[in-house]
Design an enzyme around this catalytic site. Structure first.
Site, PDB file in Angstrom:
ATOM      1  CB  SER A  94      -0.962  -0.037   1.192  1.00  0.00           C
ATOM      2  OG  SER A  94      -1.861   1.027   1.164  1.00  0.00           O
ATOM      3  CG  ASP A 237      -2.571   4.048  -1.467  1.00  0.00           C
ATOM      4  OD1 ASP A 237      -3.377   4.107  -2.418  1.00  0.00           O
ATOM      5  OD2 ASP A 237      -2.741   3.276  -0.503  1.00  0.00           O
TER       6      ASP A 237
END
Length: 452
Positions: A94, A237
């Site tokens: 992530s 992200d």
């Protein structure tokens, strides 16, 4: 749980996270799932292919056929799981730095596994109990190339495409070299927007910026908005399950601010929303204004998802939920944080008035965030003991749902260990910037003094 945190398990590749470990996770997941087919996918990190190979081998070894999606955003993977009714081993870290990678497990319903299911898989990993298949029953692998396109098509059919197209918006987009590179540029163009990009080449070294979409990493996007006179800037992200925004002046919009603005557009009296214990007063104010209920959980998407499901079982209506880091759920659409979809819902608001006006009612708070790194468990324990002592001596009743949160009425501060990195995080918020800085500094001094 020892292995799985608030958003799966993560670590520095080759150190805390190894191919051998990922192999065991996949074998355990396949054993517990008792499914004949599962998904393996990844983000753009340089170690992603190595770990997906290990995951595919682990699943095949317990007799599970594998659909390999390649590089795909987390929301595209969960959509595929839901559509095909099969679970997934997703390799992603992530927002973590490039040297990290991680494992996230998704159920056949297209939702990250709840805690009790993760605990069951963890038991098999620790005990090394795997249902290894005979030589003539091992799984096979096939390549699937349609997942990203199908994901974009579903979003196009769900958002208010006409309103966005009629507004003639220019979008400055920064996918941050992550998996969103493969979906978001096309998605926003097909919504009728003019799209200009930065950091829009898939690259697991993340040469243009670090994966976490925070202000210090997004200066290029702010400049792009100003130079291009874009209506809004959008950043993701590494796995594109977050969206962070800039207004038409190239000014960074706090994630708590955009969450409040989106919540105000979604919530009605009697609705419920779910947020983590680091919730901003901005969202509290919105809920008070409209008469909605706010439920708090420990930080992390797994905890929010679990609470949403519990509330659904009690008949609650939850049109929006999430955290102030850009990770927002629209549960009536899908129970996943979806950066592309979050961006489109914000565009629906910007189509009616400028981004700066959309968020202006929610900009009267100041936030400070401090990260303290540690190297040993002894160091961590010392800092957490100091946090407990600091909270006990404070002139406020501590909330210990996740760490120590102190609410002072005009401000609050939270100290908690990260669930994904070797850090203790300090959050502070107040209407007065100096007040927020002071609270964060006092907490940091208390913890720093306690280091061995």
């Amino acid at each position: 749980m020892k292995l799985f945190g608030s958003s799966g398990t993560r670590g520095v590749a080759g150190e805390q996270l190894t191919p051998e470990f990922v192999l065991r996770v996949a074998k355990a997941a396949g054993t517990v799932w008792e499914t004949d087919r599962a998904v393996v996918a990844r983000d753009t990190r340089t170690t992603g292919e190595m770990f997906t190979n290990a995951a595919a081998s682990g699943l095949a070894s317990v007799g599970t056929d594998v659909d390999r999606l390649g590089v795909a955003p987390t929301p595209a993977v969960v959509r595929y799981c839901d559509a095909e009714s099969i679970p997934a081993v997703l390799i992603t870290a992530s927002h973590n730095p490039p040297e990290y990678n991680g494992v996230k497990l998704v159920g056949a319903d297209g939702v990250e596994l709840p805690v009790h299911r993760l605990e069951k898989i963890e038991e098999h990993i620790l005990a090394e109990e795997f249902a290894v298949a005979a030589w003539d029953s091992v799984g096979t692998t096939r390549r699937v190339d349609s997942a990203n396109r199908d994901y974009v098509d579903e979003m196009l059919a769900t958002v208010d495409r006409d309103t966005i197209a009629d507004a003639n918006l220019t979008v400055a987009l920064d996918p941050g070299h992550g998996a969103g590179v493969l979906t978001s540029p096309d998605f926003y163009r097909e919504l009728g927007c003019k799209v200009i990009t930065v950091n829009a080449q898939p690259d697991g070294h993340f040469p243009g910026r670090q994966p976490e979409p925070v202000e210090k990493n997004l200066s290029d996007l702010g400049r792009l908005v100003r130079v291009s006179e874009a209506d809004v800037g959008i950043a993701h992200d590494g796995d594109a399950d977050r969206a962070i925004f800039f207004d038409e002046h190239g000014q960074y919009i706090e994630g708590d601010t955009s969450l409040a603005a989106l919540a105000a557009s979604q919530l009605d009296a009697g609705d419920t929303t779910v947020a983590a214990v680091n919730v901003s007063q901005r969202l509290v104010d919105v809920c008070d204004d409209v008469g909605a209920d706010l439920q708090l959980t420990p930080i992390g998407s797994t905890n929010i998802i679990t609470r949403i499901r519990e509330l659904w079982a009690d008949g609650a209506t939850i049109p929006i939920a999430g955290e102030g880091n850009g990770g927002i759920f629209f549960p009536n659409y899908r129970l996943v944080r979806d950066g592309g979809f979050i961006g489109a819902k914000f565009l629906e608001l910007v189509a009616e008035r400028p981004a700066s006006e959309v968020v202006s009612p929610y900009t009267d708070y100041h936030n400070v965030r401090v990260n303290l790194t540690y190297e040993t468990e002894t160091e961590l324990d010392a800092m957490l003991d100091a946090a407990a002592a600091y909270a006990a001596e404070a002139d406020a009743e501590p909330n210990t749902k996740d760490g120590y949160r102190l609410d002072y009425g005009d401000a609050w501060v939270l100290v908690r260990p990260s669930g994904t990195e070797p850090k203790v995080r300090i959050y502070a918020e107040a209407r007065d910037a100096d007040r927020a800085e002071t609270l964060a500094e006092e907490a940091r001094d208390a913890l720093e003094t306690a280091r061995p």
